[in-house]
Motif scaffolding. Structure first.
Motif, mmCIF file in Angstrom:
data_model
loop_
_atom_site.group_PDB
_atom_site.id
_atom_site.type_symbol
_atom_site.label_atom_id
_atom_site.label_comp_id
_atom_site.label_asym_id
_atom_site.label_seq_id
_atom_site.Cartn_x
_atom_site.Cartn_y
_atom_site.Cartn_z
ATOM 1 N N CYS A 134 36.945 47.251 30.145
ATOM 2 C CA CYS A 134 38.411 47.350 30.061
ATOM 3 C C CYS A 134 38.852 48.648 29.399
ATOM 4 N N ARG A 172 43.497 45.204 42.808
ATOM 5 C CA ARG A 172 43.994 44.082 43.599
ATOM 6 C C ARG A 172 45.120 44.513 44.537
ATOM 7 N N ASN A 176 36.870 43.209 42.288
ATOM 8 C CA ASN A 176 38.309 42.946 42.371
ATOM 9 C C ASN A 176 38.666 42.009 43.521
ATOM 10 N N PRO A 180 34.727 31.506 36.650
ATOM 11 C CA PRO A 180 35.559 32.710 36.630
ATOM 12 C C PRO A 180 35.011 33.724 35.638
ATOM 13 N N THR A 239 37.168 36.443 34.569
ATOM 14 C CA THR A 239 38.303 37.212 34.068
ATOM 15 C C THR A 239 39.239 36.316 33.274
ATOM 16 N N ASP A 240 40.125 36.950 32.522
ATOM 17 C CA ASP A 240 41.113 36.207 31.738
ATOM 18 C C ASP A 240 42.101 35.459 32.618
ATOM 19 N N TRP A 241 42.248 35.898 33.889
ATOM 20 C CA TRP A 241 43.176 35.201 34.787
ATOM 21 C C TRP A 241 42.456 34.181 35.669
ATOM 22 N N HIS A 242 41.257 33.774 35.213
ATOM 23 C CA HIS A 242 40.518 32.646 35.787
ATOM 24 C C HIS A 242 40.103 32.875 37.237
ATOM 25 N N SER A 243 39.787 34.114 37.567
ATOM 26 C CA SER A 243 39.242 34.456 38.873
ATOM 27 C C SER A 243 37.859 35.058 38.690
ATOM 28 N N ASP A 277 39.316 42.102 29.291
ATOM 29 C CA ASP A 277 39.923 41.105 30.176
ATOM 30 C C ASP A 277 38.922 40.607 31.220
ATOM 31 N N HIS A 278 37.708 41.166 31.224
ATOM 32 C CA HIS A 278 36.589 40.660 32.018
ATOM 33 C C HIS A 278 35.515 40.161 31.062
#
Length: 290
Positions: free
Chosen positions: A54, A175, A205, A237, A239-243, A267-268
């Motif tokens: 990051c 993205r 990504n 996941p 990443t912090d955004w659950h992907s 964030d990863h």
């Protein structure tokens, strides 16, 4: 000549200063406040790791080194890495944990905003590979179209699990740039296909069932068998955004175990895989093969 009382007072002051300041890291940076990790004996010879550290973020290189040392991979691929940060991480790994790594860089961008340095001599930004074993035949390729930011891949030959293997490290376009990523995967896959034994690390990504990943998935399997083009459930996941955006793809190499390690420092999340590289991949002709 100083009297005994004066010498005693000087000694007390020296000890007090040492306690207050603490031992120093490479370059004089104090180690005080660094998160403790379990004592590390040596790297795990069949373990690889990928981590987008990051940038720009508020991550500290001491913390980043601690994350890597906690898992002690033989090879780690870093993305969004500034050369100066990687140098500091490598120094901390050696002097704090006794883990000695070599470094190769896949610089695709020179960015004062991301990496600091003087405006006329900005820091180098891109990918990096740390390996406990020597690396040979380094290659850096910038994708013809990076999308909204220059992107590329790097490759080195090194040793994992006692066998020579070609290791790739990449970071695909951001993205909402699916077509750009598909073209980048095509460039990467064409090179991966030349090798019977390859490990592909990176931040792609894209989620596992994204159409742009089919080019690499046709050549190399995900180290997590639940994360293929048709996920079977339980794909973790990264990443912090659950992907899941981060991958260890394997060609001619067998996965044994893997793990995702949530961290507050990016964030990863770091992703590691333990591998069996000792078997002969299908189609390998023998000692003279690639």
């Amino acid at each position: 000549m100083l009297g005994s009382g004066t010498r005693w007072l000087a000694g007390v002051l020296i000890v007090a200063c040492t306690v207050l300041v603490g031992p120093s890291a490479p370059g004089g940076a104090p180690f005080a406040g660094a998160p403790p990790v379990e004592a590390v004996v040596d790297v795990v010879p069949n373990r690889v790791m990928t981590w987008n550290i990051c940038n720009p973020c508020e991550g500290d290189d001491v913390d980043r080194a601690a994350e890597i040392a906690a898992h002690a991979p033989q090879v780690v691929g870093l993305q969004e890495a500034c050369v100066r940060d990687v140098e500091r991480i490598r120094d901390h790994l050696e002097h704090r944990y006794g883990l000695v790594y070599r470094a190769e860089y896949g610089t695709v961008l020179r960015s004062w905003g991301r990496c600091g340095g003087a405006p006329w001599s900005p820091g180098a930004f891109g990918q990096a590979v740390l390996s406990a074993a020597p690396m040979t035949d380094p290659v850096i390729v910038e994708y013809p179209d990076g999308g909204s930011e220059d992107r590329g891949y790097m490759a080195v030959t090194t040793t994992v699990g006692g066998r020579s293997v070609r290791v790739f490290n990449t970071h695909l376009a951001q993205r909402r740039q699916e077509a750009v990523r598909a073209d980048q995967v095509g460039v990467l896959a064409a090179e991966v296909a030349r090798h019977d034994r390859a490990i592909v690390l990176g931040d792609f990504n894209a989620v596992p069932n994204a159409p742009e990943l089919t080019g690499i998935q046709a050549l190399a399997a995900d180290a997590d068998p639940r994360c293929g083009p048709s996920p079977t459930g339980g794909c973790e996941p990264t990443t912090d955004w659950h992907s899941k955006f981060d991958y260890v793809f394997l060609r001619g190499v067998v996965p044994l175990e893997h793990g995702v390690h949530p961290t507050p420092h990016s964030d990863h999340h770091p992703l590691h895989a333990d591998l069996d590289t000792t078997g002969r991949p299908a189609g390998e002709a023998g000692p003279g093969s690639r």
